[in-house]
Motif scaffolding. Structure first.
Motif, PDB file in Angstrom:
ATOM      1  N   UNK A   7      63.429  45.639  37.708  1.00 32.63           N
ATOM      2  CA  UNK A   7      63.117  46.623  36.371  1.00 32.63           C
ATOM      3  C   UNK A   7      63.939  46.130  35.232  1.00 32.63           C
ATOM      4  N   UNK A   8      63.756  44.584  35.076  1.00 33.14           N
ATOM      5  CA  UNK A   8      64.555  44.040  33.830  1.00 33.14           C
ATOM      6  C   UNK A   8      63.861  42.840  33.644  1.00 33.14           C
ATOM      7  N   UNK A   9      64.314  42.152  32.650  1.00 31.82           N
ATOM      8  CA  UNK A   9      63.840  40.895  31.878  1.00 31.82           C
ATOM      9  C   UNK A   9      64.673  39.959  32.144  1.00 31.82           C
ATOM     10  N   UNK A  10      64.011  38.786  32.644  1.00 33.62           N
ATOM     11  CA  UNK A  10      65.083  37.400  32.939  1.00 33.62           C
ATOM     12  C   UNK A  10      64.724  36.544  31.569  1.00 33.62           C
ATOM     13  N   UNK A  11      65.568  36.125  30.676  1.00 36.05           N
ATOM     14  CA  UNK A  11      65.290  35.046  29.707  1.00 36.05           C
ATOM     15  C   UNK A  11      66.002  33.997  30.196  1.00 36.05           C
ATOM     16  N   UNK A  12      65.249  32.820  30.133  1.00 34.01           N
ATOM     17  CA  UNK A  12      66.101  31.254  30.428  1.00 34.01           C
ATOM     18  C   UNK A  12      65.897  30.606  29.073  1.00 34.01           C
ATOM     19  N   UNK A  13      67.182  30.420  28.699  1.00 34.79           N
ATOM     20  CA  UNK A  13      67.198  29.232  27.448  1.00 34.79           C
ATOM     21  C   UNK A  13      67.477  27.868  27.739  1.00 34.79           C
ATOM     22  N   UNK A  14      66.866  26.965  27.570  1.00 41.56           N
ATOM     23  CA  UNK A  14      66.933  25.699  27.964  1.00 41.56           C
ATOM     24  C   UNK A  14      66.426  24.929  29.148  1.00 41.56           C
ATOM     25  N   UNK A  15      66.446  24.075  29.132  1.00 40.13           N
ATOM     26  CA  UNK A  15      65.849  23.388  30.583  1.00 40.13           C
ATOM     27  C   UNK A  15      66.638  22.343  31.242  1.00 40.13           C
ATOM     28  N   UNK A  16      67.008  22.712  32.512  1.00 42.76           N
ATOM     29  CA  UNK A  16      67.947  21.486  33.183  1.00 42.76           C
ATOM     30  C   UNK A  16      67.725  21.344  34.654  1.00 42.76           C
ATOM     31  N   UNK A  17      68.224  20.434  35.225  1.00 42.33           N
ATOM     32  CA  UNK A  17      68.231  20.085  36.637  1.00 42.33           C
ATOM     33  C   UNK A  17      69.697  19.623  37.111  1.00 42.33           C
ATOM     34  N   UNK A  18      69.720  19.702  38.335  1.00 44.40           N
ATOM     35  CA  UNK A  18      71.142  19.436  38.665  1.00 44.40           C
ATOM     36  C   UNK A  18      71.242  19.077  40.158  1.00 44.40           C
ATOM     37  N   UNK A  19      72.029  18.232  40.710  1.00 42.28           N
ATOM     38  CA  UNK A  19      72.189  17.968  41.986  1.00 42.28           C
ATOM     39  C   UNK A  19      72.864  18.946  42.854  1.00 42.28           C
ATOM     40  N   UNK A  20      72.218  19.510  43.698  1.00 43.29           N
ATOM     41  CA  UNK A  20      72.325  20.810  44.491  1.00 43.29           C
ATOM     42  C   UNK A  20      71.643  20.923  45.899  1.00 43.29           C
ATOM     43  N   UNK A  21      72.144  21.762  46.649  1.00 43.93           N
ATOM     44  CA  UNK A  21      71.512  22.325  47.860  1.00 43.93           C
ATOM     45  C   UNK A  21      70.683  23.220  47.433  1.00 43.93           C
ATOM     46  N   UNK A  22      69.270  22.949  47.711  1.00 43.39           N
ATOM     47  CA  UNK A  22      68.515  24.130  47.058  1.00 43.39           C
ATOM     48  C   UNK A  22      68.347  25.621  47.653  1.00 43.39           C
ATOM     49  N   UNK A  23      68.572  25.574  48.827  1.00 46.19           N
ATOM     50  CA  UNK A  23      68.855  26.891  49.334  1.00 46.19           C
ATOM     51  C   UNK A  23      69.882  27.655  48.899  1.00 46.19           C
ATOM     52  N   UNK A  24      71.178  26.885  48.930  1.00 43.99           N
ATOM     53  CA  UNK A  24      72.223  27.534  48.381  1.00 43.99           C
ATOM     54  C   UNK A  24      72.393  27.847  47.177  1.00 43.99           C
ATOM     55  N   UNK A  25      71.761  27.195  46.105  1.00 39.55           N
ATOM     56  CA  UNK A  25      71.461  27.402  44.906  1.00 39.55           C
ATOM     57  C   UNK A  25      70.676  28.417  44.471  1.00 39.55           C
ATOM     58  N   UNK A  26      69.438  28.732  45.299  1.00 37.75           N
ATOM     59  CA  UNK A  26      68.735  29.813  45.029  1.00 37.75           C
ATOM     60  C   UNK A  26      69.394  31.165  45.603  1.00 37.75           C
ATOM     61  N   UNK A  27      70.368  31.308  46.454  1.00 32.68           N
ATOM     62  CA  UNK A  27      70.868  32.122  46.878  1.00 32.68           C
ATOM     63  C   UNK A  27      72.009  32.634  45.933  1.00 32.68           C
ATOM     64  N   UNK A  28      72.639  31.477  45.480  1.00 29.72           N
ATOM     65  CA  UNK A  28      73.701  31.966  44.566  1.00 29.72           C
ATOM     66  C   UNK A  28      73.046  32.632  43.332  1.00 29.72           C
ATOM     67  N   UNK A  29      71.956  32.135  42.685  1.00 30.24           N
ATOM     68  CA  UNK A  29      71.283  33.036  41.444  1.00 30.24           C
ATOM     69  C   UNK A  29      70.901  34.303  42.040  1.00 30.24           C
TER      70      UNK A  29
END
Length: 541
Positions: free
Chosen positions: A429-451
Motif C-alpha cells: 500500500x505504497x508507491x515505488x519510484x526508481x530514478x536512473x537505470x543501472x546494472x550491477x555484477x551480483x548474485x540475482x537471488x541474493x540481490x532480490x532478497x536484499x531489496x
C-alpha cells in the motif's frame, strides 16, 4: 719508438690491464655471500687473469722457445676458463649442473685429455706450430692445427651454453637486465676479434677472450654490482622487490615494484622517503599492508633480507609478496564468523523474548479462563500464536542468512530495474519510484532478497513512498517514514531491538547481503524527513 714495437707494447699493455682487472676483482668476488657463485667467479677471474698475463708476457719475451712455453701455459689456463665459466653460470642461475658428479667427472676427463694433447704438441704438432714473423712487429706466429679448431669449437660451444643460461635468467628477471645482458655480449665480443685476427692482418691471430672476461668482471663487480646480485637473490621470487643500500637509498627495483610504486622511476639514488607510499609500507606495523596496484587495492606481506658480501653489507632487499587472495579469505572468514555470532545473538534474543511472551500469555489465558473471561483468554492465546509465527519467520530468516551468508563468487550482470520490480511486494500500500537505470555484477537471488528486505523495513515503518536512486557508486533507498531514533548502527544489529518488532532482522539482512557482494550498507544519519539507506559498490579490499 718503432711502430712495430709500439704495437707490441700496446698489445701487451691491453692484456696486462685485463689481467690486472681480473686480479683486482678476485678479492671482491671472494666476498660474495653465495659460496658456489663466489667459487665459480673467483676461478674464472683467476684463470682468465693468468691467461691474459701469459699473452702479455708472450709478446715481450725475446726468444721463440720461451714464447712457446708461455703460449702453452696460456693454452692450459685458457681451456680451464671454460669450465670455471660454466660452474659460475650454473651456480649464479640456481642450477645444479655444477654439483652433479657425472658432469664434474666428464669435465675433468675432457680437460685432462685436452691438456695432454697440448703438452705433447712438441711431439705430434697436431695442435699448433710456430714461426717468428716480423709483421706487424716481431712476434711468435701460431699456425693452428686440427686439434686446435676442434677444441676451440668445443670451447665456444660450452661458453655459449653458459651465456644462454645467463640470458635466460636475465630475460625471466623482473629487473631491467639490459646492462647485464650487454656485459654478457661484451664478454663474447672477443670472438669477433679472433675472427678478424685469423682472417686479416689487422689484428694478431690470437685468442682475445681474456679481454672480454675482464670487461665482464669490471661490469658485474664494480659498475652493475647491485643489479647483478639483485637478479640472483630474487631468482624465483614473485612480487615487487626493491633494493636499498646500507644508508637507506633506493638502488634497484624490478618491474613489479615500478608498477606498484610509480614514483620509483624518479627516485634512484634517493632516500626511501622520496617515495612516500614505499616509506609508509616499510614503517607499517601491521602484518599486511594494503596498496593500490593499478586500479585495484591489493594486500602484501613485506619481508626484508640483508644483502651482504663477506663481512660488509650492501644493503637490504625488500620483497612485497602479494597475499590478496589469502587476505580476502581471512577477512571473509572473519566476516562470516562475525555474522554467525550476530545470528547466534539474534536467535538467542528472539527465542528468549518469544518464550517470555508465549509463557506470559499462556499463563494469563489460563487465569482468564479460570475467571470465565473467555475473550481475554482468546486474545492472550492469539498473542502467543502471533509470537510463535513471528519467531518461526525469524528462524527462517536466520536460515536464509546461513544459506546466503558466504561471499558471492559467481556474480553475473543483473538489471536493477527488473530486480527492484521483482522485490517489490504486489500488495504494497505504497508507491515505488526508481530514478536512473543501472546494472550491477551480483548474485540475482541474493540481490532480490536484499531489496525485498529493505522494502519490508520501509513499509513496516509506514512509508507511503519508497524512492530508489541509481548512482555510479551504488544506490540509495529512501522512505518517507519516521526519522531515525537513536544510533543508526543499531538498525543493522541482529541482537538489538529496533524500530519495528515485525522487521527486526530486515536491515541486518540488508547489510549482510550487501557485504557478501563486497559492498557496504549504511544509514544516512543527517536526514530529518525519513530514512535513507545507502548501498555502495565499494571494491572488495
Amino acid at each position: 719508438m718503432p711502430a712495430g714495437v709500439s704495437s707490441a707494447v700496446a698489445y701487451a699493455l691491453a692484456f696486462a690491464l685485463a689481467g690486472v682487472v681480473c686480479v683486482v676483482g678476485v678479492p671482491r668476488a671472494g666476498r660474495i655471500e653465495d659460496a658456489e657463485t663466489s667459487r665459480g667467479l673467483v676461478a674464472l677471474l683467476t684463470t682468465s687473469g693468468g691467461w691474459a698475463v701469459s699473452h702479455a708476457v708472450l709478446l715481450l719475451l725475446p726468444t721463440a722457445r720461451l714464447k712457446t712455453v708461455v703460449y702453452l701455459v696460456g693454452l692450459i689456463l685458457g681451456f680451464s676458463t671454460v669450465f670455471a665459466w660454466l660452474y659460475f653460470c650454473s651456480a649464479y642461475t640456481g642450477r645444479t649442473y655444477h654439483r652433479q658428479t657425472a658432469y664434474r667427472w666428464a669435465a675433468v676427463a675432457l680437460y685432462l685429455f685436452v691438456v695432454a694433447v697440448k703438452i705433447t704438441n712438441p711431439i705430434h704438432h697436431l695442435y699448433f706450430t710456430t714461426a717468428v714473423v716480423d709483421s706487424p712487429f716481431p712476434h711468435l706466429a701460431i699456425r693452428q692445427g686440427l686439434f686446435h679448431w676442434v677444441v676451440t669449437g668445443l670451447s665456444y660451444t660450452l661458453a655459449a651454453v653458459g651465456m644462454f643460461v645467463l640470458f635466460e635468467s636475465f630475460a625471466e628477471s623482473e629487473y631491467d637486465a639490459t646492462p647485464l645482458a650487454g656485459l654478457i655480449a661484451l664478454a663474447g665480443l672477443p670472438v669477433a676479434l679472433d675472427i678478424v685476427g685469423y682472417a686479416t692482418p689487422l689484428l694478431l691471430d690470437m685468442i682475445h677472450a681474456p679481454l672480454g672476461v675482464a670487461a665482464f668482471a669490471l661490469g658485474v663487480l664494480f659498475v652493475f654490482e647491485n643489479r647483478f646480485f639483485a637478479v640472483q637473490l630474487t631468482e624465483g621470487v614473485d612480487g615487487a622487490t626493491v633494493f636499498l643500500d646500507d644508508e637507506g637509498r633506493i638502488r634497484e627495483y624490478n618491474h613489479a615494484a615500478r608498477h606498484l610504486f610509480p614514483d620509483l622511476d624518479d627516485a634512484a639514488g634517493d632516500p626511501v622517503d622520496a617515495v612516500p607510499e614505499l616509506a609508509a609500507a616499510l614503517e607499517a606495523e601491521r602484518e599486511t599492508v594494503s596498496l593500490v596496484n593499478g586500479e585495484e587495492r591489493r594486500h602484501y606481506v613485506v619481508s626484508e633480507n640483508a644483502f651482504d658480501i663477506g663481512q660488509g653489507s650492501l644493503g637490504r632487499i625488500i620483497v612485497f609478496s602479494d597475499v590478496t587472495r589469502l587476505e580476502r579469505q581471512r577477512r571473509e572468514l572473519e566476516r562470516h564468523n562475525r555474522q554467525l555470532e550476530d545470528l547466534s545473538e539474534g536467535m538467542r534474543h528472539e527465542l528468549r523474548n518469544a518464550i517470555t511472551i508465549v509463557h506470559g500469555n499462556v499463563r494469563w489465558a489460563i487465569e482468564q479462563l479460570e475467571a470465565s473471561n473467555v475473550d481475554r483468554a482468546r486474545d492472550a492465546l492469539r498473542k502467543a500464536t502471533d509470537t510463535t509465527e513471528r519467531t518461526t519467520t525469524l528462524m527462517n530468516d536466520f536460515a536464509t542468512l546461513a544459506q546466503y551468508g558466504r561471499t558471492v563468487t559467481d556474480a553475473e550482470n543483473v538489471d536493477l530495474r527488473e530486480t527492484l520490480a521483482a522485490a517489490w511486494p504486489d500488495d504494497a500500500d505504497a508507491t515505488l519510484a526508481v530514478e536512473g537505470s543501472e546494472s550491477v555484477e551480483a548474485d540475482p537471488a541474493r540481490l532480490e532478497l536484499l531489496f525485498a528486505r529493505a522494502f519490508e523495513f520501509f513499509l513496516d515503518d509506514g512509508a507511503s513512498t519508497v524512492t530508489v536512486e541509481c548512482r555510479d557508486d551504488g544506490i540509495t533507498i529512501t522512505g518517507d517514514c519516521a526519522p531515525l531514533r537513536g544510533d543508526p548502527d543499531r538498525y543493522f544489529d541482529y541482537g538489538d531491538a529496533v524500530s519495528n518488532a515485525t522487521s527486526g532482522t530486515a536491515l541486518p539482512m540488508v547489510r549482510t547481503l550487501a557485504q557478501v557482494h563486497g559492498w557496504s550498507a549504511t544509514i544516512e544519519s543527517d536526514r530529518v524527513d525519513g530514512i535513507r539507506v545507502a548501498i555502495t559498490w565499494t571494491p572488495q579490499a
